[in-house]
Design a protein around this motif. Sequence first.
Motif, short mmCIF file in Angstrom:
data_model
loop_
_atom_site.label_atom_id
_atom_site.label_comp_id
_atom_site.label_asym_id
_atom_site.label_seq_id
_atom_site.Cartn_x
_atom_site.Cartn_y
_atom_site.Cartn_z
N CYS A 69 0.82 -1.21 0.00
CA CYS A 69 0.00 0.00 0.00
C CYS A 69 0.86 1.27 0.00
O CYS A 69 0.56 2.24 -0.70
CB CYS A 69 -0.93 0.00 1.21
SG CYS A 69 -2.27 -1.22 1.14
N GLU A 70 1.92 1.26 0.77
CA GLU A 70 2.80 2.43 0.83
C GLU A 70 3.48 2.67 -0.51
O GLU A 70 3.61 3.82 -0.97
CB GLU A 70 3.83 2.25 1.94
CG GLU A 70 3.23 2.32 3.34
CD GLU A 70 4.25 1.98 4.43
OE1 GLU A 70 5.38 1.55 4.07
OE2 GLU A 70 3.93 2.15 5.62
N GLU A 73 0.87 3.99 -2.90
CA GLU A 73 0.53 5.37 -2.57
C GLU A 73 1.55 6.34 -3.17
O GLU A 73 1.19 7.36 -3.76
CB GLU A 73 0.46 5.56 -1.06
CG GLU A 73 0.11 6.99 -0.65
CD GLU A 73 0.04 7.15 0.85
OE1 GLU A 73 -0.46 8.20 1.30
OE2 GLU A 73 0.49 6.25 1.58
N THR A 74 2.84 6.00 -3.05
CA THR A 74 3.88 6.85 -3.62
C THR A 74 3.76 6.90 -5.13
O THR A 74 3.86 7.97 -5.75
CB THR A 74 5.27 6.33 -3.22
OG1 THR A 74 5.38 6.32 -1.80
CG2 THR A 74 6.37 7.20 -3.81
N SER A 76 1.04 6.39 -6.89
CA SER A 76 -0.20 7.09 -7.25
C SER A 76 -0.07 8.60 -7.10
O SER A 76 -0.71 9.36 -7.82
CB SER A 76 -1.34 6.59 -6.37
OG SER A 76 -1.54 5.20 -6.56
N ASN A 77 0.78 9.04 -6.18
CA ASN A 77 0.98 10.48 -6.01
C ASN A 77 1.61 11.12 -7.24
O ASN A 77 1.46 12.32 -7.46
CB ASN A 77 1.88 10.75 -4.79
CG ASN A 77 1.16 10.50 -3.48
OD1 ASN A 77 -0.08 10.52 -3.42
ND2 ASN A 77 1.91 10.25 -2.42
N ALA A 90 -8.33 1.47 -6.94
CA ALA A 90 -6.97 1.01 -6.68
C ALA A 90 -6.61 -0.16 -7.57
O ALA A 90 -5.43 -0.41 -7.83
CB ALA A 90 -6.83 0.62 -5.20
N GLU A 179 -8.27 -1.70 -2.07
CA GLU A 179 -7.12 -0.77 -2.11
C GLU A 179 -7.51 0.52 -1.48
O GLU A 179 -7.68 1.57 -2.03
CB GLU A 179 -6.75 -0.50 -3.52
CG GLU A 179 -5.93 -1.61 -4.04
CD GLU A 179 -6.03 -1.64 -5.48
OE1 GLU A 179 -7.00 -1.13 -6.02
OE2 GLU A 179 -5.12 -2.18 -6.04
N TYR A 182 -4.98 4.84 -0.35
CA TYR A 182 -3.60 5.28 -0.59
C TYR A 182 -3.55 6.73 -0.99
O TYR A 182 -2.75 7.50 -0.55
CB TYR A 182 -2.93 4.51 -1.73
CG TYR A 182 -3.34 3.11 -1.84
CD1 TYR A 182 -3.07 2.24 -0.82
CD2 TYR A 182 -3.98 2.67 -2.97
CE1 TYR A 182 -3.44 0.94 -0.93
CE2 TYR A 182 -4.34 1.36 -3.05
CZ TYR A 182 -4.07 0.50 -2.04
OH TYR A 182 -4.44 -0.79 -2.16
N SER A 183 -4.34 7.14 -1.97
CA SER A 183 -4.18 8.47 -2.54
C SER A 183 -5.53 9.06 -2.82
O SER A 183 -6.57 8.46 -2.61
CB SER A 183 -3.39 8.39 -3.84
OG SER A 183 -4.19 7.77 -4.83
N ALA A 194 -5.30 2.09 4.12
CA ALA A 194 -4.10 1.53 3.51
C ALA A 194 -3.45 0.51 4.42
O ALA A 194 -2.84 -0.44 3.96
CB ALA A 194 -3.11 2.65 3.19
#
Length: 301
Positions: A69-70, A73-74, A76-77, A90, A179, A182-183, A194
Amino acid sequence: MSTPFEIESFDEYLNTIHKELRANGENKRRLYFRGQSKRATEGYPLTPSIARYKHLARLSLADLEQQECEVLETFSNHLLTYVQHRPQTAWEELAIAQHHGLPTRFMDWTTNPLVALYFAVRNTGGRTNDSAVYVLISNPKRYADLKRGQAPLVKPVGDGVTEPANAHDDDAYGEFGIEEGYSSTVSALDATSATGAAEISADIGPLELPTPFKITEDIIYDPPHVSPRIRAQDGVLLACWQPVRPLDENDYLEIVIKLSAHEDIRRRLDQYGVFDKQLFPDLDGIAKWLKYRAFEINGAI
C-alpha cells in the motif's frame, strides 16, 4: 507435477487446445493461458512479480499489505502527471503500476492461446530447455462479474493488522508483457484504509468490492485504459491473494513445448500474424519484428 501434454509441432499445439481441452468440458468457461520460456519446475514458478523478492516471504500478511500500500501510494501520487485517464479504483492504479514494471501481486495471463505460445517460444534461442504454456483451470471469479453482481461475493479479509501470516493456509487454494486508502484517486469502491486497520463488513455488495489487498481468493481482472499492448495481447491480470506463494499445481495444466519445435513454431506464428509488431503496437514491436525477420531468419521484410 504430471505432464499430460508434450508438444512437438505447431499443429499439435492447436489440436491440443481445440480437441483435448475443449473435449474435456473446458469450453463451458473462460480459459486463461500463460506462456513461459522456462517451466515452473525449472525455477520459474507461477507467481506474481512481487514474489521474486524472497525477503517478502518472511513478512506477515499485514506487513506485506502495508508495504504494498505504501509503495502504491507513492506511485499514485505521481500518476496523474503522466496519464490522461484518471484511475477510478486502486485496481486500476495497481494495473498501471504493473504495466510500468512495478512489482505487484498481479500475474499476466491471456485469453489467446497463440499469444501464450508466442511468449513460450519467442526468446528461447540459444537455450537448451523446453518451454511451457500453462492453462488456468481453477476458474477464478472475474472482477467484472463481481462488480455487476453476477458472481458470488468475495469475502474480504478482516483486520489486516492483527491477522497472522498463516491465517488462511488451510484453504490457500482449491485448485501465463498488468485498495483502499492510498491516494486522492481512490474511489468509493475501496472499503478499508491503507494499513488495513478498518475491518470490512462481510456483506460486500456488487459496488463495494474488496481492494486487491483484501481479497481472500484469486480474482481475474480485465484492466481498462492501461496499454494498447494489453489489448493486442488479449491480456488479463490474475490478482493473487497470497502473492508470495506459487499457484497450487491443481490450479493449472502444463503444456510442455519441446525445444526442437521452437523454431518452426516461431515461423508459423509469424505467418499467423502473432508476432512482435502485432503484439507490441509501438516502435519496440517494430524493431523486434525487423530484428527477427532480417537478422534471425534472413526472411522477407
